[in-house]
Each structure stands twice: as C-alpha cells, then as structure tokens.
Design a protein around this motif. Sequence first.
Motif, PDB file in Angstrom:
ATOM      1  N   VAL A   1       0.861  -1.180   0.000  1.00  0.00           N
ATOM      2  CA  VAL A   1       0.000   0.000   0.000  1.00  0.00           C
ATOM      3  C   VAL A   1       0.897   1.230   0.000  1.00  0.00           C
ATOM      4  CG1 VAL A   1      -1.743   1.314   1.258  1.00  0.00           C
ATOM      5  CG2 VAL A   1      -1.822  -1.193   1.269  1.00  0.00           C
ATOM      6  N   PHE A   2       0.649   2.142  -0.930  1.00  0.00           N
ATOM      7  CA  PHE A   2       1.424   3.373  -1.011  1.00  0.00           C
ATOM      8  C   PHE A   2       0.611   4.419  -1.760  1.00  0.00           C
ATOM      9  CE2 PHE A   2       2.297   0.943  -4.793  1.00  0.00           C
ATOM     10  CZ  PHE A   2       2.321   1.873  -5.817  1.00  0.00           C
TER      11      PHE A   2
ATOM     12  N   PRO B   1       6.111   2.619   1.548  1.00  0.00           N
ATOM     13  CA  PRO B   1       5.335   1.371   1.640  1.00  0.00           C
ATOM     14  C   PRO B   1       4.587   1.322   2.966  1.00  0.00           C
ATOM     15  CG  PRO B   1       7.645   0.936   2.100  1.00  0.00           C
ATOM     16  CD  PRO B   1       7.557   2.393   1.742  1.00  0.00           C
ATOM     17  N   VAL B   2       3.487   2.022   3.028  1.00  0.00           N
ATOM     18  CA  VAL B   2       2.738   2.201   4.268  1.00  0.00           C
ATOM     19  C   VAL B   2       2.315   0.865   4.870  1.00  0.00           C
ATOM     20  CG1 VAL B   2       0.559   3.108   5.190  1.00  0.00           C
ATOM     21  CG2 VAL B   2       1.971   4.513   3.684  1.00  0.00           C
TER      22      VAL B   2
ATOM     23  N   THR C   1      -9.671  -4.132  -1.012  1.00  0.00           N
ATOM     24  CA  THR C   1     -10.654  -3.051  -0.904  1.00  0.00           C
ATOM     25  C   THR C   1     -10.846  -2.586   0.523  1.00  0.00           C
ATOM     26  OG1 THR C   1     -11.785  -3.925  -2.845  1.00  0.00           O
ATOM     27  CG2 THR C   1     -12.994  -2.358  -1.497  1.00  0.00           C
ATOM     28  N   VAL C   2     -10.984  -3.518   1.458  1.00  0.00           N
ATOM     29  CA  VAL C   2     -11.247  -3.104   2.831  1.00  0.00           C
ATOM     30  C   VAL C   2     -10.039  -2.396   3.432  1.00  0.00           C
ATOM     31  CG1 VAL C   2     -10.557  -5.288   3.950  1.00  0.00           C
ATOM     32  CG2 VAL C   2     -12.284  -3.815   5.014  1.00  0.00           C
ATOM     33  N   ILE C   3      -8.835  -2.839   3.108  1.00  0.00           N
ATOM     34  CA  ILE C   3      -7.641  -2.162   3.616  1.00  0.00           C
ATOM     35  C   ILE C   3      -7.558  -0.748   3.072  1.00  0.00           C
ATOM     36  CG2 ILE C   3      -5.117  -2.122   3.477  1.00  0.00           C
ATOM     37  CD1 ILE C   3      -5.122  -5.125   3.878  1.00  0.00           C
ATOM     38  N   LEU C   4      -7.769  -0.591   1.765  1.00  0.00           N
ATOM     39  CA  LEU C   4      -7.710   0.738   1.169  1.00  0.00           C
ATOM     40  C   LEU C   4      -8.831   1.633   1.692  1.00  0.00           C
ATOM     41  CD1 LEU C   4      -6.751   0.054  -2.551  1.00  0.00           C
ATOM     42  CD2 LEU C   4      -5.307   0.960  -0.727  1.00  0.00           C
ATOM     43  N   SER C   5     -10.012   1.067   1.879  1.00  0.00           N
ATOM     44  CA  SER C   5     -11.134   1.845   2.386  1.00  0.00           C
ATOM     45  C   SER C   5     -10.792   2.461   3.737  1.00  0.00           C
ATOM     46  CB  SER C   5     -12.367   0.943   2.510  1.00  0.00           C
ATOM     47  OG  SER C   5     -13.448   1.639   3.077  1.00  0.00           O
ATOM     48  N   ILE C   6     -10.207   1.673   4.610  1.00  0.00           N
ATOM     49  CA  ILE C   6      -9.870   2.150   5.953  1.00  0.00           C
ATOM     50  C   ILE C   6      -8.709   3.131   5.917  1.00  0.00           C
ATOM     51  CG2 ILE C   6      -8.978   1.448   8.209  1.00  0.00           C
ATOM     52  CD1 ILE C   6     -10.541  -1.201   7.815  1.00  0.00           C
TER      53      ILE C   6
ATOM     54  N   TYR D   1      -3.104  -0.337  -3.724  1.00  0.00           N
ATOM     55  CA  TYR D   1      -2.687  -1.644  -3.195  1.00  0.00           C
ATOM     56  C   TYR D   1      -2.209  -2.437  -4.405  1.00  0.00           C
ATOM     57  CZ  TYR D   1      -3.666  -6.081  -0.517  1.00  0.00           C
ATOM     58  OH  TYR D   1      -3.626  -7.294   0.138  1.00  0.00           O
ATOM     59  N   LYS D   2      -0.896  -2.599  -4.537  1.00  0.00           N
ATOM     60  CA  LYS D   2      -0.343  -3.164  -5.755  1.00  0.00           C
ATOM     61  C   LYS D   2       0.500  -4.410  -5.471  1.00  0.00           C
ATOM     62  CE  LYS D   2      -2.084  -0.050  -8.457  1.00  0.00           C
ATOM     63  NZ  LYS D   2      -3.184  -0.415  -9.384  1.00  0.00           N
ATOM     64  N   LEU D   3       0.378  -5.396  -6.370  1.00  0.00           N
ATOM     65  CA  LEU D   3       1.232  -6.574  -6.318  1.00  0.00           C
ATOM     66  C   LEU D   3       2.629  -6.159  -6.758  1.00  0.00           C
ATOM     67  CD1 LEU D   3       1.351  -9.698  -5.929  1.00  0.00           C
ATOM     68  CD2 LEU D   3       0.925  -9.876  -8.393  1.00  0.00           C
TER      69      LEU D   3
END
Length: 448
Positions: A44-45, A118-119, A134-139, A329-331
């Motif tokens: 996540v960044f 890289p949060v 999705t849920v991680i990014l939403s929060i 959120y990227k692979l």
Amino acid sequence: MGVADLGLPVDVPSTALFTDHYELTMLQAALKAGTAGRRSVFEVFTRRLPDGRRYGVVGGTGRVLDAVENFRFDADVLGFLRERRVVDEPTLEWLADYRFGGDVWGYPEGEVYFPGSPVMRVEGSFGECVLLETVILSILNHDSAIAAAASRMASAAGGRPLIEMGARRTHELAAVAASRAAYLGGFTSTSDLAAGFRYNIPTVGTSAHAFTLLHDSERDAFQAQVDSLGRDTTLLVDTYDVTEAVRTAVEIAGPELGSVRIDSGDLLLVAHRVRQQLDELGARDTKIIVTSDLDEYAIASLAAAPVDAYGVGTQLVTGSGHPTASMVYKLVARAETGDAGAPLVPVAKKSTGGKTSIGGRKWAARRLDAHGVAEAEVVGTGPVPDRLAGRQLLVELVKGGEAVAREPLDAARDRHAAARANLPLSATQLSRGEPVLPTEYVHTGSGS
C-alpha cells in the motif's frame, strides 16, 4: 490480544463483503488456473500527497487489524454470493474456510509518510491477499485523510484544545472512524458518544441554539443549564446579542462560569470583545470556545485571538478538502511457482499517465541529518544498508494470520506527535509546497 483486551466494548462484524466484486472473480480465475496459491507481496502506497500537503499521516492501522481478523464468509454471506452467482461452487467452498494466514508489515499508526512510502505490506498466497485489497484501502484512505487534516489543525492550534464535532456532517459510521482519526492527529475530545464508547475518546458537549430558543428568554435558558450542569458549564452566547448574553451568563454563573461558546460572526473581532467584557465582569478564568466551519487556515488566523479551544466539524470529517489519501494496493512481487520455497520475482505495472509502480518487496527508513532532524525517506529493495538498519519504519502487524501489534489509541496519538516534531519546521507551514522530505529509492542487490 483482541479487541476485548483493549477494553473496546463493541465487536466488529464480518468484513468479508467490504470488498469489490472483481476481487472474488479474480480469485475464482486464479483458483482454476492453479495460481491462487502463489506466494505474493502486495504493498500500500500513494504516488503523491494531496495538493499542497507536506506530509501524510498513517491512520486506521488498528481498524485494519480488526477488519482482517473479521474477514470471514459465514453462511449468510456465502448464500448471497451463491444466489447472485458472483463465483462458482469451488470458489465458495474455498471461501467457506477462508482465514488470512499471512503476514502484514506496515508503518505503525500515527507515523508520517511520503510519496512512495510502503505504508503497508501484505504477504501470503495471492488468493488470501487479493481479497483484502478493498477493505484495507477503504480504511487507510479514509482514516489517513482525516488524521492528516487533524494534524494540520493541531499544528495551527498551537497547543490549544481541539474538539471534533463532525458527526452530523458525514455518514454515521464514518463519523466514528473520523473521530478516532482526529484524536490520533491531535484532537483532544469528540462530541460523538459512539466514538467515546468504542475508542475511549473523551466526550464533551453542553447545549445548542435549540435549547436557548426553547425557553421564554435567554436568561431562563442559561439558568436552567447552570442549575443542571453547574457553573463550570459552557454557555452558547450568540443566539441573539452576544454582549447581552455574556453579561447575563456572568450574572447567573458568576466568575466561576466555565466557558462561553461563539458559533457565528467575525470570530476574531468577537473573541477580543468577549474577552474584554469577561475580564471587566470579573470572569477572568472563563474560557472562550469558538466553532463555525473552522479549518486549519481559520484556526491559524485566530492564533492571536484570546481563544482557548476550537470546535471543528465539516472541514475535519471531509479531510479539509482532501477526503482521501489516494493510496493504492499493488502486487509488487510473486513466486515463480506455487511451491512453498519458490523464489519471489519483482513485478510492476507499466503504464502512462503517472500510474507506474516500482516492483520488489520494499523496506523503508528515515535518514536524519546531523541535528537529528529527518531529511529523507529512503525506500529500497534488497538488504537494508547498515547505516539505516536502526532507522527502519515498517513493523510487524500480523504474523501467520494473528495480530501482534494491537495498542491503545493513545500510543498511536503520542507516536504521531513525536513523528511530526521530528520533521523539519517547514512541515507545519500551511502554505502550499512540496513534501517536506524527498523520497529516495535504492536497490542494494539481491533480495525481492
């Protein structure tokens, strides 16, 4: 340690459907192709900070831990997916047993971040990690945006208390998360009882204009409030005439009157006049609280005013013009095969329009100058250089599917205050500018 261990009184419901449809269809296709079990690393960044912001604030990490722990597909959820034919039966069988069993590393909550930081790093099989996107990014996007706005407001307030009052300006559940993020960013209390109940944030509040309008006179309203709540209450003095209201307030409560609140007008001018009047009436210890559509700029403009506390609503819960942190959120790495010991290979999206990413499993460290002040955010792949080994930012949050980094909200709040204080002084300037720290990318050789 679970939610109950921190004394939090509300359980988090299943978060399994806080996701996008295509996360499940990707899973179905990967299961059929035999690639869902490949070890994968997602990060996540954000590629950029909101326009004019000098730093970001990591908010929501504790809520992410709850969300991951409660990402479960129960019978009702599976029935919904089956009825809508979202995925096929083999995928539903796989989901019925879903438990995230991977690892999560990330910047600890309250830490500051910059473009490319890289949060959060999520590691496990592709199938178990992709579902959490999705849920991680939403929060993180919501809470980090609110925390950043709160941090700027706290800097502008210069140590004066800040009250979060935005519940009526946003979704009822978002209001609770916003209150939590605001407290993390430096606010001292909230008007939202649900936030106080869930996260143990101090709650405050006395009366609104409706209470004054209910009574036959302002004097009757003030008398009723003082009789019920005591002389140290806060009386709202701008329903009719401020000067007359202040006089009446002191006549009723005496010099022990706790505070007066001003919610309209030229706050700078009115605050000076009210302070002078209170002092002349002998109420020198009575505080002045101002509200009325404040943001960090309005708060800064009141720095020279005799104001003791601020109440902030709309601008806070909407991120003061930037309601998202724009995190993605990227692979960034995946195994060559499904074998447990298969090596990781870096992967990255290549595209135009500023949406490129850098492959490889990353670490991050903050380099300090000779005076101990942060001077750069260093992000790299491969072994961490010895000179930066003691300055690494990522900490272990989840190990083997179990949360290992739960902490009281006050710990994250204190961490943010320390992190912000360690930045160059220009970090707290409200004028538009570039991120206060540059992000430097390094590759130190072997490693994914």
